[in-house]
Design a protein around this motif. Structure first.
Motif, PDB file in Angstrom:
ATOM      1  N   ASP A   1      38.161  44.927  36.623  1.00  0.00           N
ATOM      2  CA  ASP A   1      39.367  45.602  37.084  1.00  0.00           C
ATOM      3  C   ASP A   1      39.934  46.461  35.958  1.00  0.00           C
ATOM      4  O   ASP A   1      39.308  46.629  34.913  1.00  0.00           O
ATOM      5  CB  ASP A   1      40.393  44.601  37.616  1.00  0.00           C
ATOM      6  CG  ASP A   1      41.000  43.719  36.531  1.00  0.00           C
ATOM      7  OD1 ASP A   1      40.735  43.942  35.332  1.00  0.00           O
ATOM      8  OD2 ASP A   1      41.743  42.784  36.881  1.00  0.00           O
ATOM      9  N   GLU A   2      41.137  47.015  36.176  1.00  0.00           N
ATOM     10  CA  GLU A   2      41.698  47.954  35.199  1.00  0.00           C
ATOM     11  C   GLU A   2      42.106  47.276  33.895  1.00  0.00           C
ATOM     12  O   GLU A   2      42.347  47.948  32.884  1.00  0.00           O
ATOM     13  CB  GLU A   2      42.901  48.680  35.814  1.00  0.00           C
ATOM     14  CG  GLU A   2      44.160  47.844  35.983  1.00  0.00           C
ATOM     15  CD  GLU A   2      44.142  46.979  37.228  1.00  0.00           C
ATOM     16  OE1 GLU A   2      45.213  46.469  37.596  1.00  0.00           O
ATOM     17  OE2 GLU A   2      43.054  46.816  37.838  1.00  0.00           O
ATOM     18  N   LYS A   3      42.095  45.937  33.865  1.00  0.00           N
ATOM     19  CA  LYS A   3      42.427  45.202  32.640  1.00  0.00           C
ATOM     20  C   LYS A   3      41.188  44.638  31.942  1.00  0.00           C
ATOM     21  O   LYS A   3      41.300  43.946  30.941  1.00  0.00           O
ATOM     22  CB  LYS A   3      43.397  44.071  32.973  1.00  0.00           C
ATOM     23  CG  LYS A   3      44.741  44.552  33.504  1.00  0.00           C
ATOM     24  CD  LYS A   3      45.649  43.377  33.848  1.00  0.00           C
ATOM     25  CE  LYS A   3      46.983  43.866  34.400  1.00  0.00           C
ATOM     26  NZ  LYS A   3      47.870  42.732  34.765  1.00  0.00           N
ATOM     27  N   GLY A   4      40.024  44.930  32.515  1.00  0.00           N
ATOM     28  CA  GLY A   4      38.787  44.439  31.916  1.00  0.00           C
ATOM     29  C   GLY A   4      38.387  43.053  32.374  1.00  0.00           C
ATOM     30  O   GLY A   4      37.495  42.437  31.791  1.00  0.00           O
ATOM     31  N   VAL A   5      39.031  42.540  33.442  1.00  0.00           N
ATOM     32  CA  VAL A   5      38.663  41.243  34.004  1.00  0.00           C
ATOM     33  C   VAL A   5      37.457  41.414  34.916  1.00  0.00           C
ATOM     34  O   VAL A   5      37.449  42.282  35.792  1.00  0.00           O
ATOM     35  CB  VAL A   5      39.845  40.633  34.790  1.00  0.00           C
ATOM     36  CG1 VAL A   5      39.435  39.313  35.436  1.00  0.00           C
ATOM     37  CG2 VAL A   5      41.044  40.435  33.873  1.00  0.00           C
ATOM     38  N   GLY A   6      36.421  40.592  34.704  1.00  0.00           N
ATOM     39  CA  GLY A   6      35.178  40.753  35.450  1.00  0.00           C
ATOM     40  C   GLY A   6      35.213  40.160  36.842  1.00  0.00           C
ATOM     41  O   GLY A   6      35.887  39.149  37.089  1.00  0.00           O
ATOM     42  N   PHE A   7      34.455  40.795  37.771  1.00  0.00           N
ATOM     43  CA  PHE A   7      34.386  40.312  39.148  1.00  0.00           C
ATOM     44  C   PHE A   7      32.948  40.200  39.656  1.00  0.00           C
ATOM     45  O   PHE A   7      32.737  39.800  40.786  1.00  0.00           O
ATOM     46  CB  PHE A   7      35.156  41.249  40.087  1.00  0.00           C
ATOM     47  CG  PHE A   7      36.644  41.108  39.975  1.00  0.00           C
ATOM     48  CD1 PHE A   7      37.314  40.167  40.735  1.00  0.00           C
ATOM     49  CD2 PHE A   7      37.373  41.885  39.096  1.00  0.00           C
ATOM     50  CE1 PHE A   7      38.688  40.023  40.640  1.00  0.00           C
ATOM     51  CE2 PHE A   7      38.744  41.755  38.989  1.00  0.00           C
ATOM     52  CZ  PHE A   7      39.405  40.813  39.764  1.00  0.00           C
ATOM     53  N   THR A   8      31.972  40.551  38.831  1.00  0.00           N
ATOM     54  CA  THR A   8      30.585  40.527  39.282  1.00  0.00           C
ATOM     55  C   THR A   8      29.973  39.163  39.008  1.00  0.00           C
ATOM     56  O   THR A   8      30.046  38.659  37.889  1.00  0.00           O
ATOM     57  CB  THR A   8      29.752  41.609  38.575  1.00  0.00           C
ATOM     58  OG1 THR A   8      30.319  42.883  38.851  1.00  0.00           O
ATOM     59  CG2 THR A   8      28.311  41.595  39.074  1.00  0.00           C
TER      60      THR A   8
END
Length: 396
Positions: free
Chosen positions: A203-210
């Motif tokens: 996301d825009e804060k660098g939190v991963g979702f993959t």
């Protein structure tokens, strides 16, 4: 050499344009049954090298191909794409003999940034704006966390996309590469950005979702007998070569194991690949295990299996020059090098300079998205920019 091939194809176009057909490869048809249909000697196939025989097994049902026929209906030539980069070419030479070669696919590639105002539905509005029927499914696969519920979208919410698409003869080639996306849910924005260094989304804060996928080696091998090659000009043979997998030489009967968790999508015979198991791992990944002597007990099509499950035995079924495992790996239908995933080190998020660079890039994209979304006068889907990254003369 490339110019010579192009000249030949253009000449065929000129001479036989009235007989050119763009067709969809029939389900259940193999390369050999296609040759039979047009009375092309099967010797053409059986004389091919192992890698080329395997390429013939990569033809997928419903894939578009291009057929040239004579006035009497006999085959003059055919071009059959088997990947985003390579196509099979069967043609009749000046001596009325049929020949086989592999040719590169020279495609155009473009990047678009698109802002889309929701008027009917996500799928309908994306297809109307881009002409692409797959982008909406790619988008939805990126937003699977519970906080993003597409059903709560309202008319007037926006979707913004940045993606790269290959195109061949005016049609999309392969799946679009979605590099940035924003969806509004009741006016609240949610973002996903692809980081090229690890091929994951944040996301825009660098939190991963993959979801991370870690593929193990599926067999204990003696040597790698053939490496993955998407498209390569062979300087000695003077032709293009492609091998869409990695071959592991091993003794007949050695155990083969699932490279990752997944579901058995196919189990049976697949042309020159012989006995094959295909496992769907989710998130666009599939693995193919070919030339097996036989399948392990308890493995069934449709069943779920864990990484490391015994699925079969090394063999030489199909058209194989010796016992080995051919391992194919596919991401969204495109063949990729299995060794790039099996040997890829685990990457734990973004930090330091990499994170700073990533966040700076995401802010630039967000600004582009917001400039359009904040313009209240926009009432129809609008393309923000279109950048042609690569454009070559198409073969055909």
């Amino acid at each position: 050499m490339k110019k010579i091939i192009l000249t030949i194809i253009i000449l065929f176009n000129f001479l036989y344009s009235a007989q050119v057909e763009e067709l969809s490869w029939p389900r259940g048809e193999s390369f050999l049954t296609f040759l039979d249909k047009y009375k092309v000697p099967q010797k053409l196939y059986f004389d091919l090298e192992k890698e080329d025989k395997e390429l013939c097994s990569e033809i997928e049902a419903d894939r578009r191909f291009y057929l040239y026929t004579e006035d009497d209906g006999s085959l003059n030539q055919v071009l059959i794409p088997v990947s985003d980069d390579i196509q099979l070419h069967v043609y009749k030479d000046s001596n009325n003999e049929y020949k086989f070669q592999t040719l590169p696919i020279n495609y155009t590639e473009y990047t678009e940034t698109v802002a889309i105002k929701i008027t009917e539905s996500v799928s309908h509005d994306i297809q109307t704006a881009t002409g692409d029927v797959t982008l909406s499914s790619v988008l939805k696969s990126l937003f699977q966390d519970p906080s993003v519920n597409f059903r709560k979208m309202k008319k007037g919410d926006f979707i913004a996309l940045k993606y790269t698409q290959k195109s061949y003869l005016g049609r999309p080639l392969g799946m679009p590469d979605l590099t940035a996306a924003m969806v509004q849910i009741a006016g609240k924005p949610f973002y996903r950005f692809k980081n090229d260094k690890d091929d994951k989304y944040y996301d825009e804060k660098g939190v991963g979702f993959t979801k991370s996928y870690f593929f193990q080696m599926p067999v204990t091998f003696q040597r790698i007998s053939s490496v993955f090659t998407k498209k390569r000009w062979h300087p000695v043979l003077k032709r293009f070569r492609a091998h869409l997998g990695t071959d592991f030489a091993a003794p007949t009967g050695r155990n083969i194991y699932a490279a990752a968790d997944g579901r058995v999508e196919f189990m049976g015979v697949k042309g020159g690949y012989g006995n094959v198991i295909i496992i769907n791992h989710g998130n666009g990944y599939k693995t193919l295990y070919a030339h097996q002597k036989g399948f392990a007990k308890g493995i069934r099509q449709g069943s779920s299996i864990k990484k490391g499950t015994h699925i079969g035995y090394v063999g030489s079924t199909g058209l194989s020059s010796g016992p080995h495992l051919h391992l194919g790996l596919y991401k969204n239908g495109t063949a990729i090098d299995p060794m790039s995933v099996i040997t890829k080190p685990k990457i734990e998020g973004l930090d330091g300079k990499e994170k700073a660079s990533f966040l700076a890039n995401t802010q630039n994209i967000i600004k582009k998205f917001n400039n359009e979304i904040e313009n209240e006068n926009r009432t129809i889907p609008t393309r923000l920019e279109r950048i042609t990254d690569r454009s070559e003369i198409n073969i055909l």
